[in-house]
Motif scaffolding. Structure first.
Motif, mmCIF file in Angstrom:
data_model
loop_
_atom_site.group_PDB
_atom_site.id
_atom_site.type_symbol
_atom_site.label_atom_id
_atom_site.label_comp_id
_atom_site.label_asym_id
_atom_site.label_seq_id
_atom_site.Cartn_x
_atom_site.Cartn_y
_atom_site.Cartn_z
ATOM 1 N N SER A 8 0.823 -1.214 0.000
ATOM 2 C CA SER A 8 0.000 0.000 0.000
ATOM 3 C C SER A 8 0.852 1.257 0.000
ATOM 4 O O SER A 8 1.866 1.341 0.696
ATOM 5 C CB SER A 8 -0.915 0.017 1.233
ATOM 6 O OG SER A 8 -1.670 1.215 1.255
ATOM 7 N N ASP A 9 0.412 2.236 -0.752
ATOM 8 C CA ASP A 9 0.925 3.597 -0.673
ATOM 9 C C ASP A 9 0.531 4.182 0.701
ATOM 10 O O ASP A 9 -0.290 3.591 1.420
ATOM 11 C CB ASP A 9 0.268 4.400 -1.810
ATOM 12 C CG ASP A 9 0.700 5.846 -1.841
ATOM 13 O OD1 ASP A 9 1.868 6.133 -1.519
ATOM 14 O OD2 ASP A 9 -0.151 6.705 -2.195
ATOM 15 N N CYS A 10 1.107 5.319 1.055
ATOM 16 C CA CYS A 10 0.763 5.936 2.349
ATOM 17 C C CYS A 10 -0.036 7.229 2.182
ATOM 18 O O CYS A 10 -1.185 7.309 2.587
ATOM 19 C CB CYS A 10 2.049 6.199 3.146
ATOM 20 S SG CYS A 10 1.699 6.877 4.775
ATOM 21 N N ASP A 11 0.588 8.253 1.566
ATOM 22 C CA ASP A 11 -0.085 9.558 1.459
ATOM 23 C C ASP A 11 -1.325 9.453 0.571
ATOM 24 O O ASP A 11 -1.252 9.032 -0.581
ATOM 25 C CB ASP A 11 0.872 10.609 0.865
ATOM 26 C CG ASP A 11 1.998 10.950 1.831
ATOM 27 O OD1 ASP A 11 1.692 11.347 2.966
ATOM 28 O OD2 ASP A 11 3.173 10.817 1.445
ATOM 29 N N GLY A 12 -2.446 9.827 1.127
ATOM 30 C CA GLY A 12 -3.683 9.790 0.355
ATOM 31 C C GLY A 12 -4.353 8.433 0.327
ATOM 32 O O GLY A 12 -5.414 8.264 -0.272
ATOM 33 N N VAL A 13 -3.724 7.447 1.005
ATOM 34 C CA VAL A 13 -4.307 6.098 1.081
ATOM 35 C C VAL A 13 -4.420 5.641 2.541
ATOM 36 O O VAL A 13 -5.476 5.205 2.979
ATOM 37 C CB VAL A 13 -3.483 5.081 0.248
ATOM 38 C CG1 VAL A 13 -3.994 3.665 0.467
ATOM 39 C CG2 VAL A 13 -3.550 5.443 -1.235
ATOM 40 N N ILE A 144 -2.045 -0.976 -3.819
ATOM 41 C CA ILE A 144 -3.034 0.089 -3.628
ATOM 42 C C ILE A 144 -2.323 1.432 -3.674
ATOM 43 O O ILE A 144 -1.349 1.659 -2.935
ATOM 44 C CB ILE A 144 -3.734 -0.074 -2.261
ATOM 45 C CG1 ILE A 144 -4.273 -1.499 -2.124
ATOM 46 C CG2 ILE A 144 -4.848 0.959 -2.082
ATOM 47 C CD1 ILE A 144 -4.268 -2.011 -0.698
ATOM 48 N N ASP A 145 -2.813 2.354 -4.528
ATOM 49 C CA ASP A 145 -2.177 3.670 -4.647
ATOM 50 C C ASP A 145 -3.192 4.669 -5.194
ATOM 51 O O ASP A 145 -4.122 4.294 -5.909
ATOM 52 C CB ASP A 145 -0.969 3.587 -5.595
ATOM 53 C CG ASP A 145 0.071 4.656 -5.300
ATOM 54 O OD1 ASP A 145 1.163 4.299 -4.819
ATOM 55 O OD2 ASP A 145 -0.211 5.862 -5.526
ATOM 56 N N ASP A 146 -2.975 5.948 -4.857
ATOM 57 C CA ASP A 146 -3.905 6.979 -5.347
ATOM 58 C C ASP A 146 -3.459 7.602 -6.677
ATOM 59 O O ASP A 146 -4.259 8.286 -7.316
ATOM 60 C CB ASP A 146 -4.143 8.074 -4.289
ATOM 61 C CG ASP A 146 -2.877 8.805 -3.866
ATOM 62 O OD1 ASP A 146 -1.763 8.283 -4.102
ATOM 63 O OD2 ASP A 146 -2.997 9.906 -3.284
ATOM 64 N N LEU A 147 -2.228 7.364 -7.091
ATOM 65 C CA LEU A 147 -1.736 8.052 -8.293
ATOM 66 C C LEU A 147 -1.707 7.126 -9.515
ATOM 67 O O LEU A 147 -1.015 6.106 -9.522
ATOM 68 C CB LEU A 147 -0.335 8.627 -8.037
ATOM 69 C CG LEU A 147 -0.263 9.681 -6.927
ATOM 70 C CD1 LEU A 147 1.140 10.270 -6.848
ATOM 71 C CD2 LEU A 147 -1.284 10.797 -7.151
ATOM 72 N N PRO A 148 -2.440 7.496 -10.571
ATOM 73 C CA PRO A 148 -2.515 6.645 -11.765
ATOM 74 C C PRO A 148 -1.167 6.225 -12.355
ATOM 75 O O PRO A 148 -1.041 5.066 -12.778
ATOM 76 C CB PRO A 148 -3.339 7.496 -12.749
ATOM 77 C CG PRO A 148 -4.222 8.322 -11.864
ATOM 78 C CD PRO A 148 -3.368 8.658 -10.664
HETATM 79 MG MG LIG Z 1 -0.143 8.723 -2.557
#
Ligand SMILES: [Mg+2]
Length: 205
Positions: A8-13, A144-148
């Motif tokens: 998993s990503d951290c910032d925004g997730v 899992i990440d927020d950036l495409p």
């Molecule tokens: Mg992020």
């Protein structure tokens, strides 16, 4: 027996980023950031309305992580969802942050109930995911990440890893379209947990 691996990503997730960063910019630098487009560097302004040069962005980000990382609060349901998964999965946080900040991030995440391994990365995430797959040899892997762009990179390098696009921060949801290279878009951890657990019951990847 091989276990599933959650990357998993951290910032925004896992942790809120935008509101704490906006607070830091205002309090420490007297700057404003209005999220009208998803371009953090281009949307930071001085009090007189003039734009801050994009070259100044890395130092602002570094300053935020140096002194204000502890102002980042957990995303709703992230801690409970990961704790549930960690009962039978390995969990690794793959975050684009400098190595010395990754040390603090490890303790900050643990402090808010997410005591997982943290890897600081720089640039696309496909290759570090491949390295993690070599290390863990998981039965299933979910990213899992927020950036495409990170989903694009993962699709190229490790196409069999399930890619979940999550934009957990409400102010960003309408600014970041569903990543074309992700397998699913789910912005809430409660729903994501159900989705991931269903996947993990299926055939190994
Ligand atoms: Mg992020």
């Amino acid at each position: 027996m091989a276990r599933p691996l959650i990357i998993s990503d951290c910032d925004g997730v896992l942790l809120e980023f935008c509101d704490p960063f906006i607070g830091y910019l205002a309090q420490v630098h007297g700057l404003t950031l209005k999220l009208e487009t998803f371009a953090l560097a281009g949307n930071i302004r001085h009090a007189d309305g003039t734009a801050v040069a994009p070259e100044a962005f890395p130092a602002l980000l570094d300053g935020f992580f140096n002194t204000h990382m502890a102002t980042q609060t957990p995303v709703a349901h992230a801690g409970t969802a990961l704790a549930r998964l960690a009962e039978y999965c390995d969990v690794v946080v793959l975050t684009n942050i400098a190595d010395h900040h990754a040390v603090m991030r490890t303790s900050e995440l643990a402090r808010v109930g997410m005591p997982y391994r943290v890897i600081g990365n720089n640039g696309p995430k496909g290759e570090p995911i491949r390295v993690l797959l070599d290390e863990y040899g998981p039965s299933h892997a979910v990213f899992i990440d927020d950036l495409p762009p990170h989903h694009t990179s993962a699709k190229k390098r490790v196409p069999h890893v399930h890619r979940l696009h999550m934009v957990a921060e409400a102010p960003l949801r309408h600014l970041i379209p569903a990543a074309a290279d992700a397998d699913a878009r789910i912005d809430c951890w409660a729903e994501a947990l159900t989705h991931i657990e269903t996947l993990l019951k299926g055939p190994a990847t």
